[in-house]
Design an enzyme around this catalytic site. Structure first.
Site: not given
Ligand code: ADP
Length: 494
Positions: A180, A234, A255, A292, A391
């Protein structure tokens, strides 16, 4: 070769074909204009269930894991070729989705296909198994087996590179995958499903679903998934661990975030400080600091501060953003309004905490015409302030000074992260001491400003602290997608 101009299909892809999505409607915002570029539909829980079933079948009964290694290798090479044949279309997709300058996006497509090739080549060369010492009538082999169905969740900052970094080792190791991409920049990754299919990779091996947190959660919660691999913040890494833990046991690679230091030691006084400053600016502001491993904290020996700051501010000015599709643009807008606002909030909090803003990226902020922000540089940053702890994931550099190496190490380690670090020194004793003492997964010790990709495809490391865990990249990273199985063959006496 002519490449299609048609919009990329953002529907879920599983069982070897595009499927009609049943999830919620999402908007793809063009960060260069702030306008809705197009709408698409997330994969619902049902879509995820079907995608995992597809991957499950392809792993359990399909040909992938039992295919002769040479055949799997050829298919991954063909996949790299289909990616290259559509490189311009993929680069434009990343550039439109998240505002990446087109020149950088083109390079990243080449890096992504390079990762697929690297792991394709490894298939018949990397076999870390062993045979154990045993009595004469027993043979014990320790073989590395694919883990099974891998669920991979990627972020928006390097969309296609992050996807390839999951697909390459997972597929080469014999797994099937449900991937995804981020809802902010899904297009290039969604198109990889079509390209894998055109390359001849069997149905069910590569499944790609669009969506946001809810879609990700459904993947994480599915008990039929054998392994999780995630790159992102994180906070989301923590959420994934929570959700995963409620639904059985799965190994995972995480990561996550970083707040990486760049340390300039006193012995660099005779070096090319202009060149070093340009390198520091690149490490902090490239991809608008949405990296990152961005070196967002500069720790400079107090004797060198003035000599470094002046060329640093000049170098930072070259990162003033422009329209991402223009050939000579070096920095685009922030990838999303949320990211743009997060950076503005961090700058305001830094000022409030008493740090001195010597270069203000907000001067060119203009959110109604895209999420544009220039580089910001703070000096006199108080210890413990958010600028050196959190961050920000934006073009904001916090500068602090130190007097002794021990003080530099204390400042460098004063965050909860442990992702990456750079140490500028030509003193081998200092290099050794610092690289052992600064908590980091990937450390760069450097004595002259050179622009190098380093080990690139072979590069592997493991983050620590709140930056995550598990080895990513290189051949050791491929082993993360395998499990060790021992088999005792007991023959008895003849
Ligand atoms: P950012 O905050 O920089 O957008 P995220 O860590 O929220 O980065 O997003 C990284 C990925 O994790 C994206 O593909 C996002 O859709 C997905 N994501 C966000 N929240 C969840 C969750 N609770 N469970 C699984 N995947 C998630």
């Amino acid at each position: 070769m002519e490449q299609s101009e048609a919009p990329i299909d953002l529907s879920p892809f599983y069982d070897g074909e595009r499927q009609t999505p049943t999830g919620e409607k999402l908007e793809l915002i063009n960060p260069a204009t702030g306008m809705v570029e197009r709408e698409f539909f997330a994969a619902s829980n049902l879509d995820v269930e079907m995608a995992v079933s597809s991957a499950r079948r392809a792993f359990d009964v399909g040909p992938w894991q039992n295919m002769p290694p040479m055949a799997r290798r050829q298919l991954l090479f063909a996949f790299a070729e289909t990616i290259e044949s559509e490189s311009e279309r993929l680069a434009r997709a990343d550039s439109t989705d998240m505002g990446k300058p087109i020149s950088a996006a083109r390079q990243e497509i080449a890096v992504a296909s390079g990762f697929i090739r690297y792991y394709a080549e490894a298939i018949d060369k990397f076999y870390p198994g062993q045979t154990a010492p045993t009595p004469v009538d027993v043979v014990e082999t320790q073989t590395y087996r694919p883990r099974g169905v891998v669920a991979a969740i990627t972020p928006w900052n390097f969309p296609i590179v992050n996807a390839a970094l999951k697909l390459g080792p997972a597929l080469a190791a014999g797994n099937t995958i449900v991937l995804k991409p981020s809802e902010i920049a899904p297009s290039s990754t969604m198109h990889l499903a079509t390209l894998a299919h055109e390359a001849g990779i069997p149905a069910g091996v590569v499944n790609i679903v669009p969506g946001a947190a809810q879609t990700g959660e459904a993947m994480v919660a599915d008990r039929r998934v054998d392994m999780l691999t995630f790159t992102g913040s994180t906070a989301t890494g923590q959420a994934i661990m929570r959700t995963s833990g409620e639904h059985g046991l799965k190994p995972m690679l995480l990561e996550c975030g970083g707040k990486c230091p760049e340390i300039v030691c006193a012995d660099m006084g005779n070096a090319d400080l202009g060149g070093i400053a340009a390198s520091i600016a690149r490490s902090a502001f490239d991809n608008q600091g949405q990296v990152c491993v961005a070196r967002s904290r500069l720790l400079v020996h107090e004797s060198l501060l003035d000599q470094v700051l002046e060329p640093l501010v000049s170098a930072a000015k070259t990162f003033v953003p422009g329209p991402p599709h223009e050939e000579d643009t070096v920095a685009g807008p922030m990838a999303s309004r949320a990211q743009y606002e997060k950076v503005l909030t961090a700058i305001e909090a830094g000022i409030e905490a008493g740090a001195k803003l010597i270069m203000d990226g907000r001067a060119i902020a203009c959110p109604d015409e895209g999420f544009y922000l220039g580089p910001s540089v703070f000096t006199e940053v108080p210890d413990g302030c958010g600028l050196v702890q959190d961050e920000i994931f934006g073009p904001v550099l916090a500068v602090q000074t130190f007097r002794t190496p021990e003080e530099a190490i204390t400042l460098a380690n004063a965050t909860s992260y442990g992702l990456a670090a750079t140490i500028w020194t030509r003193d081998s004793h200092m290099a050794h001491h610092m690289s052992r003492s600064v908590r980091s997964g990937r450390t760069r010790v450097i004595g002259s400003p050179v622009n190098t990709m380093g080990a690139l495809f072979a590069h592997c490391f493991e983050p620590c602290g709140q930056s995550g865990f598990g080895i990513d990249g290189g051949l050791r990273g491929m082993a993360s997608y395998m499990r060790l199985q021992s088999t005792e063959y007991i023959f008895g006496s003849p």
